[in-house]
Design a protein around this motif. Structure first.
Motif, PDB file in Angstrom:
ATOM      1  N   ALA A 157       0.828  -1.208   0.000  1.00  0.00           N
ATOM      2  CA  ALA A 157       0.000   0.000   0.000  1.00  0.00           C
ATOM      3  C   ALA A 157       0.860   1.256   0.000  1.00  0.00           C
ATOM      4  N   ILE A 158       1.933   1.252   0.787  1.00  0.00           N
ATOM      5  CA  ILE A 158       2.824   2.412   0.834  1.00  0.00           C
ATOM      6  C   ILE A 158       3.462   2.642  -0.528  1.00  0.00           C
ATOM      7  N   ARG A 164       2.528   7.633  -6.873  1.00  0.00           N
ATOM      8  CA  ARG A 164       1.661   8.538  -7.632  1.00  0.00           C
ATOM      9  C   ARG A 164       1.806   9.977  -7.147  1.00  0.00           C
ATOM     10  N   ASP A 165       1.342  10.907  -7.974  1.00  0.00           N
ATOM     11  CA  ASP A 165       1.373  12.323  -7.619  1.00  0.00           C
ATOM     12  C   ASP A 165       0.383  12.598  -6.493  1.00  0.00           C
ATOM     13  N   VAL A 218       2.032   6.760  12.867  1.00  0.00           N
ATOM     14  CA  VAL A 218       3.182   6.806  13.766  1.00  0.00           C
ATOM     15  C   VAL A 218       4.127   5.629  13.552  1.00  0.00           C
ATOM     16  N   VAL A 219       3.589   4.423  13.502  1.00  0.00           N
ATOM     17  CA  VAL A 219       4.424   3.227  13.475  1.00  0.00           C
ATOM     18  C   VAL A 219       5.002   2.946  12.100  1.00  0.00           C
ATOM     19  N   GLY A 220       4.206   3.163  11.058  1.00  0.00           N
ATOM     20  CA  GLY A 220       4.669   2.749   9.735  1.00  0.00           C
ATOM     21  C   GLY A 220       5.091   3.828   8.778  1.00  0.00           C
ATOM     22  N   LEU A 221       4.667   5.072   9.018  1.00  0.00           N
ATOM     23  CA  LEU A 221       4.878   6.093   7.994  1.00  0.00           C
ATOM     24  C   LEU A 221       5.827   7.216   8.394  1.00  0.00           C
ATOM     25  N   GLY A 242      -6.373   4.387   3.137  1.00  0.00           N
ATOM     26  CA  GLY A 242      -7.430   4.060   2.186  1.00  0.00           C
ATOM     27  C   GLY A 242      -7.073   2.926   1.245  1.00  0.00           C
ATOM     28  N   ALA A 243      -5.776   2.704   1.037  1.00  0.00           N
ATOM     29  CA  ALA A 243      -5.321   1.618   0.156  1.00  0.00           C
ATOM     30  C   ALA A 243      -5.269   0.272   0.865  1.00  0.00           C
TER      31      ALA A 243
END
Length: 265
Positions: A157-158, A164-165, A218-221, A242-243
């Motif tokens: 998902a990331i 994409r833009d 917090v944890v993943g991004l 959302g993905a």
């Protein structure tokens, strides 16, 4: 010198990191302690697990090291005036006997413990050399981090959103995590001066965060958001969330490492 690592949101991580704390309990069970050792907590984070380690060391001492100033400050607030803890703001790749001596007044530690940290380190071979350099011969390394196949749906998902833009021009190639397998990790540990090495992948219970948005943010991004202009931080979080299939459930694969510091050749 300040570490070249992500400066996590320490208080926010402290609030949402219950899954990491639960994993740490089982990792700690693998570390045999008499109670009077000095143990390095490599990637001590907000101090929640450092407190658990202290409880296992009624006559011992903990040296917590983290590359995030926010995490270190949160740990200081959490641990208060505990005189059996030394907290050091440093990239783990910069760990050395000189640093340990300067910041904690020690020449070496007995054992090294780490939970949910090593997959954020760019160079595992250098990491293991740094850890071995501050350990007594015969000391134990007991650690767990993300392993091969970890949070595959989250990674996908990331990558999808970052490609994409308007994110792609800022993020570039995405690889802040290093999810390795047992074979290559065993080889690196042995090269760094460890013996009796045992590494394995284990799948833990799926994580269903109580606050999915806060957990994802917090944890993943944190490492990804660092590359973006501030105005894109929240939209990026929303788009990644959302993905992902809802309700959010994340599959974690952990890499366990157990090793003993060998006598220098």
């Amino acid at each position: 010198m300040a570490p070249k690592t992500t400066d996590w949101d320490g208080p926010a991580y402290d609030r949402v990191s219950t899954p990491q704390q639960e994993w740490a309990k089982k990792v700690l069970e693998r570390l045999p302690l008499e109670g009077d050792e000095t143990v390095l907590d490599a990637g001590c984070g907000s101090g929640r697990v450092t407190r658990m380690l202290l409880d296992r060391l009624p006559r011992g001492r903990v040296v917590g090291v983290d590359g995030s100033s926010s995490m270190i400050e949160t740990a200081r607030d959490s641990l208060g005036d505990e005189d059996r803890v030394s907290l050091i703001f440093s990239d783990l790749l910069e760990l050395s006997p000189a640093l340990l001596s300067r910041e904690a007044g020690l020449s070496e530690v007995d054992d090294v413990f780490s939970n949910a940290t090593f997959h954020w380190i760019c160079d595992h071979q250098a990491l293991f050399h740094s850890l071995r350099s501050v350990m007594r011969t015969g000391g134990r390394l007991v650690a767990q981090c993300g392993g091969q196949g970890n949070v595959a749906e989250w990674v996908a998902a990331i990558r999808k959103v970052a490609a994409r833009d308007p994110y792609a021009q800022h993020v570039g190639e995405l690889r802040p995590w290093n999810f390795y397998g047992p074979e290559e990790t065993t080889e690196r540990l042995e090269k760094a001066g460890f013996e009796q090495v045992h590494c394995e992948l284990v799948e833990v219970e799926p994580v269903r965060p109580e606050d999915p948005r806060a957990f994802v943010r917090v944890v993943g991004l944190s490492a990804h958001r660092d590359r973006l202009p501030e105005e894109l931080h929240e939209p990026f979080t929303d788009d990644v969330l959302g993905a992902l299939e809802q309700p959010l459930q994340l599959t974690y694969v952990r890499l366990n490492m157990d090793a003993v510091a060998a006598e220098a050749a």
